[in-house]
Scaffold this motif. Structure first.
Motif, mmCIF file in Angstrom:
data_model
loop_
_atom_site.group_PDB
_atom_site.id
_atom_site.type_symbol
_atom_site.label_atom_id
_atom_site.label_comp_id
_atom_site.label_asym_id
_atom_site.label_seq_id
_atom_site.Cartn_x
_atom_site.Cartn_y
_atom_site.Cartn_z
ATOM 1 N N ASN A 377 8.959 24.869 -13.429
ATOM 2 C CA ASN A 377 10.167 25.497 -12.905
ATOM 3 C C ASN A 377 11.141 25.768 -14.047
ATOM 4 O OD1 ASN A 377 13.055 25.392 -11.808
ATOM 5 N ND2 ASN A 377 11.900 25.429 -9.903
ATOM 6 N N ALA A 378 11.573 27.018 -14.172
ATOM 7 C CA ALA A 378 12.429 27.409 -15.291
ATOM 8 C C ALA A 378 13.769 26.691 -15.279
ATOM 9 C CB ALA A 378 12.650 28.920 -15.266
ATOM 10 N N SER A 379 14.228 26.265 -14.089
ATOM 11 C CA SER A 379 15.514 25.577 -13.986
ATOM 12 C C SER A 379 15.406 24.088 -14.286
ATOM 13 C CB SER A 379 16.105 25.767 -12.583
ATOM 14 O OG SER A 379 16.371 27.131 -12.335
ATOM 15 N N ASP A 380 14.185 23.560 -14.280
ATOM 16 C CA ASP A 380 13.978 22.138 -14.564
ATOM 17 C C ASP A 380 12.637 21.998 -15.263
ATOM 18 O OD1 ASP A 380 13.982 19.410 -14.683
ATOM 19 O OD2 ASP A 380 13.851 19.076 -12.518
ATOM 20 N N GLN A 381 12.623 22.369 -16.533
ATOM 21 C CA GLN A 381 11.372 22.354 -17.285
ATOM 22 C C GLN A 381 10.882 20.926 -17.518
ATOM 23 O OE1 GLN A 381 12.364 24.872 -20.786
ATOM 24 N NE2 GLN A 381 10.872 26.294 -19.940
ATOM 25 N N GLY A 382 9.564 20.817 -17.668
ATOM 26 C CA GLY A 382 8.969 19.512 -17.872
ATOM 27 C C GLY A 382 9.434 18.860 -19.156
ATOM 28 N N ASP A 383 9.659 17.545 -19.079
ATOM 29 C CA ASP A 383 10.041 16.768 -20.253
ATOM 30 C C ASP A 383 9.628 15.317 -20.038
ATOM 31 O OD1 ASP A 383 12.158 15.435 -18.714
ATOM 32 O OD2 ASP A 383 13.278 17.303 -18.926
ATOM 33 N N TYR A 384 9.838 14.521 -21.069
ATOM 34 C CA TYR A 384 9.502 13.099 -21.009
ATOM 35 C C TYR A 384 10.756 12.249 -20.857
ATOM 36 C CZ TYR A 384 4.834 14.577 -22.425
ATOM 37 O OH TYR A 384 3.602 15.183 -22.474
ATOM 38 N N LEU A 385 11.738 12.808 -20.182
ATOM 39 C CA LEU A 385 12.968 12.114 -19.841
ATOM 40 C C LEU A 385 12.954 11.873 -18.340
ATOM 41 C CD1 LEU A 385 15.404 14.409 -21.872
ATOM 42 C CD2 LEU A 385 14.254 12.331 -22.667
ATOM 43 N N ILE A 386 13.402 10.708 -17.903
ATOM 44 C CA ILE A 386 13.398 10.375 -16.490
ATOM 45 C C ILE A 386 14.809 10.520 -15.927
ATOM 46 C CG2 ILE A 386 12.808 8.636 -14.764
ATOM 47 C CD1 ILE A 386 10.440 9.641 -16.478
ATOM 48 N N GLY A 387 14.952 11.327 -14.878
ATOM 49 C CA GLY A 387 16.241 11.486 -14.217
ATOM 50 C C GLY A 387 17.289 12.172 -15.055
ATOM 51 N N GLU A 388 16.869 13.092 -15.914
ATOM 52 C CA GLU A 388 17.825 13.742 -16.815
ATOM 53 C C GLU A 388 18.757 14.689 -16.076
ATOM 54 O OE1 GLU A 388 14.501 16.584 -16.338
ATOM 55 O OE2 GLU A 388 14.644 14.415 -16.650
ATOM 56 N N LYS A 389 18.372 15.138 -14.885
ATOM 57 C CA LYS A 389 19.189 16.107 -14.150
ATOM 58 C C LYS A 389 20.283 15.453 -13.302
ATOM 59 C CE LYS A 389 17.530 20.408 -14.729
ATOM 60 N NZ LYS A 389 18.369 21.597 -14.952
ATOM 61 N N ILE A 390 20.096 14.213 -12.918
ATOM 62 C CA ILE A 390 20.987 13.625 -11.916
ATOM 63 C C ILE A 390 22.246 13.000 -12.511
ATOM 64 C CG2 ILE A 390 19.151 13.272 -10.237
ATOM 65 C CD1 ILE A 390 18.904 10.403 -11.162
ATOM 66 N N ASP A 391 22.317 12.900 -13.843
ATOM 67 C CA ASP A 391 23.519 12.400 -14.520
ATOM 68 C C ASP A 391 24.008 11.103 -13.890
ATOM 69 O OD1 ASP A 391 25.496 12.411 -16.437
ATOM 70 O OD2 ASP A 391 26.864 13.655 -15.268
ATOM 71 N N ILE A 392 23.103 10.154 -13.775
ATOM 72 C CA ILE A 392 23.416 8.917 -13.064
ATOM 73 C C ILE A 392 24.485 8.080 -13.762
ATOM 74 C CG2 ILE A 392 21.662 7.428 -14.136
ATOM 75 C CD1 ILE A 392 20.988 6.485 -11.240
ATOM 76 N N PHE A 393 24.633 8.261 -15.084
ATOM 77 C CA PHE A 393 25.632 7.492 -15.828
ATOM 78 C C PHE A 393 26.940 8.258 -16.020
ATOM 79 C CE2 PHE A 393 21.455 6.037 -17.631
ATOM 80 C CZ PHE A 393 21.452 4.802 -16.999
ATOM 81 N N GLY A 394 26.939 9.518 -15.653
ATOM 82 C CA GLY A 394 28.137 10.326 -15.806
ATOM 83 C C GLY A 394 28.395 10.803 -17.216
ATOM 84 N N ASN A 395 27.411 10.612 -18.112
ATOM 85 C CA ASN A 395 27.590 11.041 -19.503
ATOM 86 C C ASN A 395 26.508 12.016 -19.954
ATOM 87 O OD1 ASN A 395 25.376 9.378 -19.643
ATOM 88 N ND2 ASN A 395 26.336 7.810 -20.937
ATOM 89 N N GLY A 396 25.712 12.500 -18.998
ATOM 90 C CA GLY A 396 24.673 13.481 -19.313
ATOM 91 C C GLY A 396 23.385 12.883 -19.839
ATOM 92 N N LYS A 397 23.329 11.548 -19.977
ATOM 93 C CA LYS A 397 22.112 10.927 -20.512
ATOM 94 C C LYS A 397 21.107 10.655 -19.402
ATOM 95 C CE LYS A 397 24.287 8.675 -24.509
ATOM 96 N NZ LYS A 397 24.532 7.398 -25.212
ATOM 97 N N PRO A 398 19.812 10.713 -19.736
ATOM 98 C CA PRO A 398 18.793 10.423 -18.726
ATOM 99 C C PRO A 398 18.741 8.941 -18.389
ATOM 100 C CG PRO A 398 17.765 10.732 -20.861
ATOM 101 C CD PRO A 398 19.214 11.062 -21.041
ATOM 102 N N LEU A 399 18.006 8.648 -17.358
ATOM 103 C CA LEU A 399 17.825 7.264 -16.932
ATOM 104 C C LEU A 399 16.907 6.516 -17.884
ATOM 105 C CD1 LEU A 399 18.638 5.418 -14.556
ATOM 106 C CD2 LEU A 399 16.572 6.183 -13.373
ATOM 107 N N ARG A 400 15.799 7.146 -18.279
ATOM 108 C CA ARG A 400 14.841 6.508 -19.184
ATOM 109 C C ARG A 400 14.230 7.543 -20.124
ATOM 110 N NH1 ARG A 400 14.211 3.613 -14.478
ATOM 111 N NH2 ARG A 400 12.555 4.896 -13.564
ATOM 112 N N TYR A 401 13.704 7.052 -21.248
ATOM 113 C CA TYR A 401 13.063 7.871 -22.277
ATOM 114 C C TYR A 401 11.641 7.350 -22.465
ATOM 115 C CZ TYR A 401 18.018 8.585 -23.587
ATOM 116 O OH TYR A 401 19.369 8.847 -23.591
#
Length: 524
Positions: A377-401
């Motif tokens: 999906n062009a709006s959410d390309q594959g990566d090895y970051l977990i939860g990078e879209k949901i901004d769970i920390f409020g700082n733009g960082k993913p949940l896991r690497y």
């Protein structure tokens, strides 16, 4: 993102396995794939009577071959439906794993309960048909002659009637409703529509504009996917429980804004569909439990709930809306992650604590990542970051690497004797790192615009074999090697065996890469 409940998968006892050693081997398959498959089906049908006796099935039960999958190493996975006294058993299917030499190594049952329903119905066929028709709204309704069956999908095997109700909805859409009713009480046990599906539009927050499979009911469209086991999305309206089915009057769900109620539902439906398709098209798995039944997704749970979870007891996923109810946790990799907890439960049943819990959580990260790449999906390309879209920390960082798990501040890059003491979301780092190394290798690399730089515990370079092969090895190990208490050392053994099954023995590049990747995370 964690699972609430774990169930253990049924396994065949050692005594049973030993009793079937030397089971008749099917003849060598012809080279033509179509002819080979037909030959395998015939061989499975020929040995069904003897196999039923070996498995200890009752004298009234018979096995009816449905499919055969043959691995490259000759192992056969024989899928059977069951009949009881000539009646179809809905949910009575089972899979027999048979070695190339012809011995049975494992049996997986859709329902392992003894098939012994009531011998005769208390309800007449006419009464069953009337009860079935009463559940269907429409005009020109007609009822087929009810057929006696044994229903064993989600209950103890029960004598039941199957009635097909046909007719026309108010909008002229045809009806073909299959209704299963208890032959003693008339209670509806199960019902599904054989016709009505629609193609709707989802305007998601994370994946852009997508196509969704929906179900039309009168003038309303339901976020229910009949092509994928009737999996559906309910809204909890910031509460709990089961919720209500998400609907739309125009077959458009959401507008891309998090605050719009149906946007999160569209994301959840899209994620569930992509996950279903990933497992089916990649591994031939028909739904989470491989039984064709879709899972329930529930959105808008609680108030500002910053989590998502899988619950086996309801066979469902639940998503919170994040901090301030502004960041629903319905991103694609999160959906793949949660549904994969169900796959783990239905296969290895990895206990959700210590090292096995880390492997459980990593399995969901691994396949959540694989789903994201699969969707392309062009709006959410594959990566090895977990939860990078949901901004769970409020700082733009993913949940896991996955390339260097310790970048989150808590996950383990490498195995140690104390790694099992960590929370399973952090002990999972060892397996996540292994999967990244096996897929992409060590050192610096850019994938889909994301920069990675993966180290190794021993300083040795690891050369990746590609994500598709890495995922295939992990799935093979999960479904044929891992058990509920598998730890990291045993996971190394299991994935090496899986690599040998899929790609050849110890001399294959894939086998060597698995060994190198585990050594790279200090699992030796």
């Amino acid at each position: 993102m964690k699972r609430v409940t774990l169930c253990c998968a049924a396994a065949v006892t050692a005594a049973l396995l030993s009793s079937v050693a030397g089971f008749t081997t099917a003849t060598a398959a012809p080279a033509n794939p179509l002819v080979a498959h037909q030959a395998a089906l015939q061989a499975a049908a020929d040995q069904a009577p003897a196999l039923a006796g070996t498995l200890g099935l009752g004298s009234q039960e018979k096995l009816v071959v449905k499919d055969v999958v043959t691995d490259a190493n000759g192992t056969r996975h024989l899928r059977y439906d069951r009949t009881y006294a000539g009646l179809r058993v809905i949910g009575g299917d089972l899979i027999v794993d048979e070695t190339a030499a012809g011995s049975v190594s494992h049996v997986t049952y859709a329902n392992s309960a003894r098939i012994a329903p009531a011998a005769t119905p208390k309800l007449s066929a006419d009464a069953a048909a009337s009860a079935a028709a009463a559940t269907v709204a429409g005009s020109n309704l007609a009822k087929s002659a009810p057929q006696l069956v044994v229903y064993a999908v989600d209950t103890a095997p029960t004598l039941a009637y199957e009635t097909v109700v046909t007719g026309v909805q108010a909008d002229q859409t045809p009806i073909q409703q299959h209704v299963i009713t208890d032959a003693a009480t008339g209670k509806v046990l199960y019902s599904y529509d054989g016709i009505e599906e629609a193609t709707g539009t989802g305007n998601t927050e994370y994946s852009g504009k997508v196509t969704l499979t929906t179900t039309q009911s009168g003038s309303t469209y339901q976020l229910k996917d009949g092509s994928r086991g009737n999996q559906q999305v309910n809204t909890l309206n910031h509460g709990s429980g089961t919720g209500t089915l998400v609907t739309s009057s125009n077959n458009v769900f959401g507008d891309g804004n998090a605050t719009t109620v149906n946007t999160a539902a569209a994301d959840a439906a899209y994620g569930a569909a992509e996950t279903w398709d990933f497992y089916k098209n990649t591994f031939g798995r028909n739904g989470i439990k491989n039984n064709g039944v879709g899972a329930l997704s529930k959105v808008h749970y609680g108030n500002a709930y910053v989590n998502a979870f899988w619950d086996d007891s309801c066979f469902c996923m639940t998503y919170g809306d994040g901090s301030g109810n502004a960041h629903p946790l319905t991103a694609l990799d999160v959906a793949g992650h949660e549904m994969s907890h169900g796959v783990t439960s239905a296969t290895a049943g990895l206990v959700y604590s210590r090292e096995s819990g880390g492997l459980n959580e990593a399995t969901s990260d691994i396949f959540g990542t694989a789903v994201e790449f699969y969707a392309n999906n062009a709006s959410d390309q594959g990566d090895y970051l977990i939860g990078e879209k949901i901004d769970i920390f409020g700082n733009g960082k993913p949940l896991r690497y996955m390339d260097q798990p310790s970048k989150d501040g808590q996950s383990a890059d490498y195995w140690s004797s104390t790694v099992g003491n960590k929370d399973v979301h952090y002990s999972s780092g060892v397996a996540n790192h292994f999967f990244y190394l096996l897929s992409e290798g060590s050192g610096a690399k850019t994938v889909n615009g994301v920069n990675y730089n993966s180290p190794t515990s021993n300083g040795q370079k690891v050369t990746g074999i590609g994500r598709d092969k890495a995922a295939a090895i992990w799935f093979r190990a999960l479904t044929t090697k891992f058990v509920s208490t598998t730890n990291y050392a045993q996971a190394r053994t299991g994935t090496l065996a899986a690599a040998a099954d899929l790609y050849g023995g110890t001399s294959s590049a894939e086998y060597k890469a698995v060994a190198a990747a585990w050594s790279g995370v200090n699992v030796n």
